[in-house]
Design a protein around this motif. Structure first.
Motif, PDB file in Angstrom:
ATOM      1  N   LEU A 129      64.001  41.234   4.120  1.00  0.00           N
ATOM      2  CA  LEU A 129      63.258  40.024   3.768  1.00  0.00           C
ATOM      3  C   LEU A 129      62.195  40.320   2.708  1.00  0.00           C
ATOM      4  O   LEU A 129      61.991  39.523   1.780  1.00  0.00           O
ATOM      5  CB  LEU A 129      62.609  39.417   5.010  1.00  0.00           C
ATOM      6  CG  LEU A 129      63.566  38.777   6.014  1.00  0.00           C
ATOM      7  CD1 LEU A 129      62.823  38.428   7.300  1.00  0.00           C
ATOM      8  CD2 LEU A 129      64.227  37.552   5.415  1.00  0.00           C
ATOM      9  N   ALA A 130      61.529  41.457   2.836  1.00  0.00           N
ATOM     10  CA  ALA A 130      60.514  41.845   1.853  1.00  0.00           C
ATOM     11  C   ALA A 130      61.155  42.063   0.480  1.00  0.00           C
ATOM     12  O   ALA A 130      60.586  41.679  -0.549  1.00  0.00           O
ATOM     13  CB  ALA A 130      59.776  43.096   2.309  1.00  0.00           C
ATOM     14  N   GLU A 131      62.337  42.657   0.446  1.00  0.00           N
ATOM     15  CA  GLU A 131      63.040  42.870  -0.825  1.00  0.00           C
ATOM     16  C   GLU A 131      63.460  41.537  -1.437  1.00  0.00           C
ATOM     17  O   GLU A 131      63.351  41.335  -2.645  1.00  0.00           O
ATOM     18  CB  GLU A 131      64.253  43.776  -0.616  1.00  0.00           C
ATOM     19  CG  GLU A 131      65.080  44.013  -1.855  1.00  0.00           C
ATOM     20  CD  GLU A 131      64.328  44.666  -3.005  1.00  0.00           C
ATOM     21  OE1 GLU A 131      64.770  44.486  -4.158  1.00  0.00           O
ATOM     22  OE2 GLU A 131      63.301  45.332  -2.783  1.00  0.00           O
ATOM     23  N   THR A 132      63.902  40.607  -0.598  1.00  0.00           N
ATOM     24  CA  THR A 132      64.247  39.272  -1.085  1.00  0.00           C
ATOM     25  C   THR A 132      63.016  38.596  -1.681  1.00  0.00           C
ATOM     26  O   THR A 132      63.093  37.991  -2.755  1.00  0.00           O
ATOM     27  CB  THR A 132      64.829  38.415   0.056  1.00  0.00           C
ATOM     28  OG1 THR A 132      66.021  39.046   0.538  1.00  0.00           O
ATOM     29  CG2 THR A 132      65.141  37.002  -0.400  1.00  0.00           C
ATOM     30  N   ALA A 133      61.879  38.712  -1.007  1.00  0.00           N
ATOM     31  CA  ALA A 133      60.631  38.139  -1.518  1.00  0.00           C
ATOM     32  C   ALA A 133      60.246  38.781  -2.846  1.00  0.00           C
ATOM     33  O   ALA A 133      59.815  38.094  -3.774  1.00  0.00           O
ATOM     34  CB  ALA A 133      59.512  38.307  -0.492  1.00  0.00           C
ATOM     35  N   ARG A 134      60.426  40.089  -2.957  1.00  0.00           N
ATOM     36  CA  ARG A 134      60.104  40.784  -4.203  1.00  0.00           C
ATOM     37  C   ARG A 134      60.959  40.249  -5.347  1.00  0.00           C
ATOM     38  O   ARG A 134      60.469  39.987  -6.452  1.00  0.00           O
ATOM     39  CB  ARG A 134      60.309  42.290  -4.059  1.00  0.00           C
ATOM     40  CG  ARG A 134      59.818  43.085  -5.280  1.00  0.00           C
ATOM     41  CD  ARG A 134      60.360  44.495  -5.297  1.00  0.00           C
ATOM     42  NE  ARG A 134      61.809  44.556  -5.461  1.00  0.00           N
ATOM     43  CZ  ARG A 134      62.460  44.303  -6.601  1.00  0.00           C
ATOM     44  NH1 ARG A 134      61.810  43.955  -7.684  1.00  0.00           N
ATOM     45  NH2 ARG A 134      63.776  44.381  -6.650  1.00  0.00           N
ATOM     46  N   GLN A 135      62.252  40.054  -5.082  1.00  0.00           N
ATOM     47  CA  GLN A 135      63.163  39.550  -6.110  1.00  0.00           C
ATOM     48  C   GLN A 135      62.816  38.119  -6.508  1.00  0.00           C
ATOM     49  O   GLN A 135      62.820  37.780  -7.697  1.00  0.00           O
ATOM     50  CB  GLN A 135      64.604  39.645  -5.622  1.00  0.00           C
ATOM     51  CG  GLN A 135      65.108  41.063  -5.514  1.00  0.00           C
ATOM     52  CD  GLN A 135      66.457  41.167  -4.808  1.00  0.00           C
ATOM     53  OE1 GLN A 135      66.984  40.182  -4.306  1.00  0.00           O
ATOM     54  NE2 GLN A 135      67.007  42.367  -4.762  1.00  0.00           N
ATOM     55  N   LEU A 136      62.512  37.277  -5.528  1.00  0.00           N
ATOM     56  CA  LEU A 136      62.114  35.895  -5.823  1.00  0.00           C
ATOM     57  C   LEU A 136      60.838  35.867  -6.651  1.00  0.00           C
ATOM     58  O   LEU A 136      60.700  35.072  -7.589  1.00  0.00           O
ATOM     59  CB  LEU A 136      61.929  35.097  -4.538  1.00  0.00           C
ATOM     60  CG  LEU A 136      63.190  34.735  -3.768  1.00  0.00           C
ATOM     61  CD1 LEU A 136      62.839  34.141  -2.413  1.00  0.00           C
ATOM     62  CD2 LEU A 136      64.043  33.774  -4.576  1.00  0.00           C
TER      63      LEU A 136
END
Length: 94
Positions: free
Chosen positions: A49-56
């Motif tokens: 989830l943190a990686e998804t947030a970073r990408q967004l």
């Protein structure tokens, strides 16, 4: 955080200044909360989830930069190609 980043993306798309300011405040508050946790406390799902947030966040950053460049180009077009000369520093001689 992902919901806030999605809200920010929608505000960018709509050029909603109030929405952008609200999203920035929410992101800052969430970052403060998450900083207290630290990366060592994250499990695999939370890291994803943190990686998804970073990408967004990166996508939103790029959109912000494109919008800013577009605005700068439009302002320059309105003002003409004249640019103010930059002042240069010349040390005083003793």
């Amino acid at each position: 955080m992902i919901a806030v980043l999605e809200r920010e993306r929608q505000a960018l798309a709509a050029l909603d200044a109030d929405g952008l300011i609200g999203a920035a405040r929410d992101k800052e508050a969430l970052c403060d909360e998450l900083a207290a946790i630290g990366p060592q406390m994250l499990d695999g799902e939370t890291r994803t989830l943190a990686e998804t947030a970073r990408q967004l966040n990166e996508v939103n950053r790029r959109v912000r930069n494109l919008l800013a460049a577009n605005v700068a180009a439009r302002i320059e077009a309105l003002a003409g190609s004249r640019r103010m000369p930059r002042a240069t520093y010349t040390p005083a001689r003793a």
